[in-house]
Design an enzyme around this catalytic site. Structure first.
Site, PDB file in Angstrom:
ATOM      1  N   ARG A  51       0.863  -1.183   0.000  1.00 55.41           N
ATOM      2  CA  ARG A  51       0.000   0.000   0.000  1.00 55.41           C
ATOM      3  C   ARG A  51       0.898   1.231   0.000  1.00 55.41           C
ATOM      4  O   ARG A  51       2.126   1.119   0.036  1.00 55.41           O
ATOM      5  CB  ARG A  51      -1.022   0.014   1.148  1.00 55.41           C
ATOM      6  CG  ARG A  51      -0.661  -0.697   2.412  1.00 55.41           C
ATOM      7  CD  ARG A  51       0.437  -0.060   3.204  1.00 55.41           C
ATOM      8  NE  ARG A  51       0.203   1.365   3.391  1.00 55.41           N
ATOM      9  CZ  ARG A  51       1.121   2.261   3.606  1.00 55.41           C
ATOM     10  NH1 ARG A  51       2.398   1.894   3.669  1.00 55.41           N
ATOM     11  NH2 ARG A  51       0.838   3.519   3.775  1.00 55.41           N
ATOM     12  N   GLY A  52       0.280   2.417  -0.027  1.00 51.97           N
ATOM     13  CA  GLY A  52       1.060   3.647  -0.201  1.00 51.97           C
ATOM     14  C   GLY A  52       1.155   3.911  -1.698  1.00 51.97           C
ATOM     15  O   GLY A  52       1.484   3.004  -2.478  1.00 51.97           O
ATOM     16  N   ALA A  53       0.854   5.148  -2.083  1.00 48.07           N
ATOM     17  CA  ALA A  53       0.672   5.459  -3.505  1.00 48.07           C
ATOM     18  C   ALA A  53       1.839   5.005  -4.404  1.00 48.07           C
ATOM     19  O   ALA A  53       1.620   4.298  -5.391  1.00 48.07           O
ATOM     20  CB  ALA A  53       0.395   6.953  -3.656  1.00 48.07           C
ATOM     21  N   ARG A  88      -7.680  -0.160  -6.375  1.00 48.02           N
ATOM     22  CA  ARG A  88      -7.833   0.953  -5.434  1.00 48.02           C
ATOM     23  C   ARG A  88      -8.050   2.231  -6.249  1.00 48.02           C
ATOM     24  O   ARG A  88      -7.301   2.505  -7.181  1.00 48.02           O
ATOM     25  CB  ARG A  88      -6.593   1.081  -4.530  1.00 48.02           C
ATOM     26  CG  ARG A  88      -6.421  -0.168  -3.649  1.00 48.02           C
ATOM     27  CD  ARG A  88      -5.533   0.073  -2.472  1.00 48.02           C
ATOM     28  NE  ARG A  88      -6.095   1.017  -1.534  1.00 48.02           N
ATOM     29  CZ  ARG A  88      -5.396   1.558  -0.524  1.00 48.02           C
ATOM     30  NH1 ARG A  88      -4.140   1.234  -0.364  1.00 48.02           N
ATOM     31  NH2 ARG A  88      -5.965   2.417   0.301  1.00 48.02           N
ATOM     32  N   GLN A 200      -1.878   2.796  10.094  1.00 46.37           N
ATOM     33  CA  GLN A 200      -0.597   2.743   9.369  1.00 46.37           C
ATOM     34  C   GLN A 200       0.491   3.538  10.096  1.00 46.37           C
ATOM     35  O   GLN A 200       1.669   3.229   9.959  1.00 46.37           O
ATOM     36  CB  GLN A 200      -0.753   3.283   7.953  1.00 46.37           C
ATOM     37  CG  GLN A 200      -1.597   2.426   7.028  1.00 46.37           C
ATOM     38  CD  GLN A 200      -3.031   2.917   6.972  1.00 46.37           C
ATOM     39  OE1 GLN A 200      -3.566   3.360   7.979  1.00 46.37           O
ATOM     40  NE2 GLN A 200      -3.651   2.840   5.813  1.00 46.37           N
ATOM     41  N   ASP A 241      -1.714  10.861  -1.945  1.00 50.43           N
ATOM     42  CA  ASP A 241      -2.127   9.861  -2.942  1.00 50.43           C
ATOM     43  C   ASP A 241      -2.483  10.502  -4.270  1.00 50.43           C
ATOM     44  O   ASP A 241      -2.578   9.818  -5.287  1.00 50.43           O
ATOM     45  CB  ASP A 241      -3.314   9.062  -2.407  1.00 50.43           C
ATOM     46  CG  ASP A 241      -2.871   8.228  -1.216  1.00 50.43           C
ATOM     47  OD1 ASP A 241      -2.754   8.803  -0.112  1.00 50.43           O
ATOM     48  OD2 ASP A 241      -2.586   7.034  -1.402  1.00 50.43           O
ATOM     49  N   ASN A 251      -5.040  12.856   0.699  1.00 51.34           N
ATOM     50  CA  ASN A 251      -4.199  11.939   1.493  1.00 51.34           C
ATOM     51  C   ASN A 251      -5.081  11.199   2.493  1.00 51.34           C
ATOM     52  O   ASN A 251      -6.294  11.444   2.593  1.00 51.34           O
ATOM     53  CB  ASN A 251      -3.069  12.714   2.185  1.00 51.34           C
ATOM     54  CG  ASN A 251      -2.006  11.786   2.752  1.00 51.34           C
ATOM     55  OD1 ASN A 251      -1.560  10.864   2.076  1.00 51.34           O
ATOM     56  ND2 ASN A 251      -1.596  11.994   3.993  1.00 51.34           N
ATOM     57  N   LYS A 252      -4.469  10.326   3.245  1.00 54.74           N
ATOM     58  CA  LYS A 252      -5.183   9.473   4.198  1.00 54.74           C
ATOM     59  C   LYS A 252      -6.127  10.295   5.072  1.00 54.74           C
ATOM     60  O   LYS A 252      -5.801  11.400   5.505  1.00 54.74           O
ATOM     61  CB  LYS A 252      -4.157   8.723   5.049  1.00 54.74           C
ATOM     62  CG  LYS A 252      -4.708   7.760   6.070  1.00 54.74           C
ATOM     63  CD  LYS A 252      -5.654   6.726   5.516  1.00 54.74           C
ATOM     64  CE  LYS A 252      -5.082   5.922   4.383  1.00 54.74           C
ATOM     65  NZ  LYS A 252      -6.078   4.993   3.787  1.00 54.74           N
TER      66      LYS A 252
HETATM   67  O1  MRU Z   1      -4.411   3.528   2.262  1.00 53.86           O
HETATM   68  P1  MRU Z   1      -2.920   3.629   2.179  1.00 53.86           P
HETATM   69  O2  MRU Z   1      -2.197   3.037   3.340  1.00 53.86           O
HETATM   70  O3  MRU Z   1      -2.398   3.135   0.854  1.00 53.86           O
HETATM   71  O4  MRU Z   1      -2.686   5.186   2.209  1.00 53.86           O
HETATM   72  C1  MRU Z   1      -1.391   5.691   2.254  1.00 53.86           C
HETATM   73  C2  MRU Z   1      -1.329   7.129   2.446  1.00 53.86           C
HETATM   74  O5  MRU Z   1      -2.279   7.834   2.531  1.00 53.86           O
HETATM   75  C3  MRU Z   1       0.003   7.682   2.375  1.00 53.86           C
HETATM   76  O6  MRU Z   1       0.210   8.654   3.315  1.00 53.86           O
HETATM   77  C4  MRU Z   1       0.120   8.176   0.951  1.00 53.86           C
HETATM   78  O7  MRU Z   1      -0.125   7.099   0.055  1.00 53.86           O
HETATM   79  C5  MRU Z   1       1.393   8.706   0.627  1.00 53.86           C
HETATM   80  S1  MRU Z   1       2.486   7.422   0.293  1.00 53.86           S
HETATM   81  C6  MRU Z   1       4.040   8.029   0.107  1.00 53.86           C
END
Ligand code: MRU
Length: 361
Positions: A51-53, A88, A200, A241, A251-252
């Site tokens: 996970r993470g963009a 996603r 996370q 993201d 973002n999250k």
């Molecule tokens: O749902 P996730 O865990 O994929 O979300 C991640 C985030 O929101 C991160 O902060 C974002 O992707 C930036 S990743 C460098």
């Protein structure tokens, strides 16, 4: 970055398959997994093993390779693209990587497609590392300036969710300046928001900072405003993201509230992003970005380690209470002090983004 002194990445090629760290097992167990098919790659992204963009983008790129090894026909490419894109909806790096892969393989003879896909996926992974290092160098300057002003007192950075090396191939986005400051010997300390519902921050950011030896404190999601009111946060750095053409930041979930608190307390609020995270096709982030809604169980339950070392999941809401689970929110550009990109620290606005990335704009 390092796990107990050993340099490690989040994704790698393992013979004719792809190796990943299974992030759903962290922080209590370090488990790796092997992805050998398109379906396994798609499941790993959807279930958030990766996970993470930026890492979602890299994993999707390798997913195309895995798919083409089995079926390199035009229909095979289209199917793989569609299956991976559906995993996603919010992180735009996924579509960016898939478009890159499509452009790479589309006009080649079938026999060459899988090898070309692997080569481009490897490049995407390496580019991510190089971009994050550049983000780190630009962001380091911000931390150094604060450290100089504070005359050796520790610099306190607040971050949300995990935009660390686990969210990328290596270095992280928000954490790249932090790791560089730490490696340079600057006194740095990170407040990591726990980041409900999937935690996370508590489980991933705290784990990776700890493994690399960076001083940190996990805080509940509601704590940041209080810390900012009391001068305990020097700057906020978060990942993202998707950033729109006008500089709105998706973002999250919970990032927006941190930006509001930072604005009210004159705490600089920076967003670290690689250019594949910019979506020049959208402007108004609140109106235009699709926000992922995930399963109720993520809010209704929590998973953790019991006193005797077992991993257990418990329900934290009453039986039958309805639950909503929005995965992301949008912070308007006006609340963002600056965007830390691989091409420098930019104003969060249309002109600055277009000038820095004319080939994408
Ligand atoms: O749902 P996730 O865990 O994929 O979300 C991640 C985030 O929101 C991160 O902060 C974002 O992707 C930036 S990743 C460098």
């Amino acid at each position: 970055m390092k796990i107990d002194g050993k340099p490690t990445r989040t994704i790698w090629v393992e013979g004719d398959a792809v190796g990943i760290i299974d992030q759903t097992a962290l922080p209590h167990r370090f488990v790796t997994a092997r992805l050998a098919t398109l379906e396994e790659a798609a499941r790993a992204i959807k279930s958030m093993q990766v996970r993470g963009a930026p890492l979602i983008g890299a994993a999707a790129a390798y997913g195309i390779w895995l798919a083409l090894k089995a079926d390199a026909s035009d229909e095979g490419i289209e199917r793989a693209y569609a299956v991976l894109l559906a995993t996603r909806p919010t992180a735009i790096n996924l579509k960016w990587a898939l478009d890159e892969m499509l452009a790479t393989v589309r006009n080649r003879p079938r026999a060459e497609r899988a090898a070309a896909a692997l080569a481009r996926a490897n490049e995407i992974a390496e580019e991510d590392v190089a971009i994050n290092q550049a983000i780190g160098r630009h962001g380091l300057k911000l931390i150094e300036d604060i450290a100089a002003r504070k005359k050796g007192e520790r610099v306190n950075v607040l971050t949300h969710c995990n935009a660390g090396w686990l969210a990328t191939v290596d270095w992280g986005t928000a954490t790249a300046p932090i790791y560089m400051a730490h490696d340079k010997g600057l006194p740095i300390h990170v407040f990591a928001d726990e980041t409900r519902p999937r935690n996370q921050g508590a489980s991933l950011t705290a784990w990776e900072l700890g493994k690399h030896g960076v001083a940190h404190t996990v805080i509940s999601d509601n704590t940041g405003g209080h810390l900012m009111q009391h001068g305990m946060v020097d700057l906020v750095i978060v990942g993202t993201d998707r950033v729109t053409a006008q500089g709105d930041v998706c973002n999250k979930i919970g990032t927006y509230l941190k930006a509001l608190a930072a604005h009210d307390n004159d705490v600089p609020f920076y967003v670290a992003l690689p250019s594949p995270t910019i979506d020049f096709t959208v402007s108004d982030g609140v109106a235009e970005i699709p926000i992922e809604q995930r399963g109720a169980e993520e809010v209704a339950t929590m998973t953790g380690k019991t006193a005797d070392g077992r991993i257990e999941t418990v329900q934290v809401v009453p039986d039958g209470s309805p639950v909503a689970n929005y995965g992301f929110d949008v912070t308007p550009a006006r609340l963002v002090t600056g965007l830390i990109t691989e091409r420098g620290v930019l104003k969060a606005g249309r002109a600055a983004l277009a000038a820095a990335f004319p080939e994408r704009a």
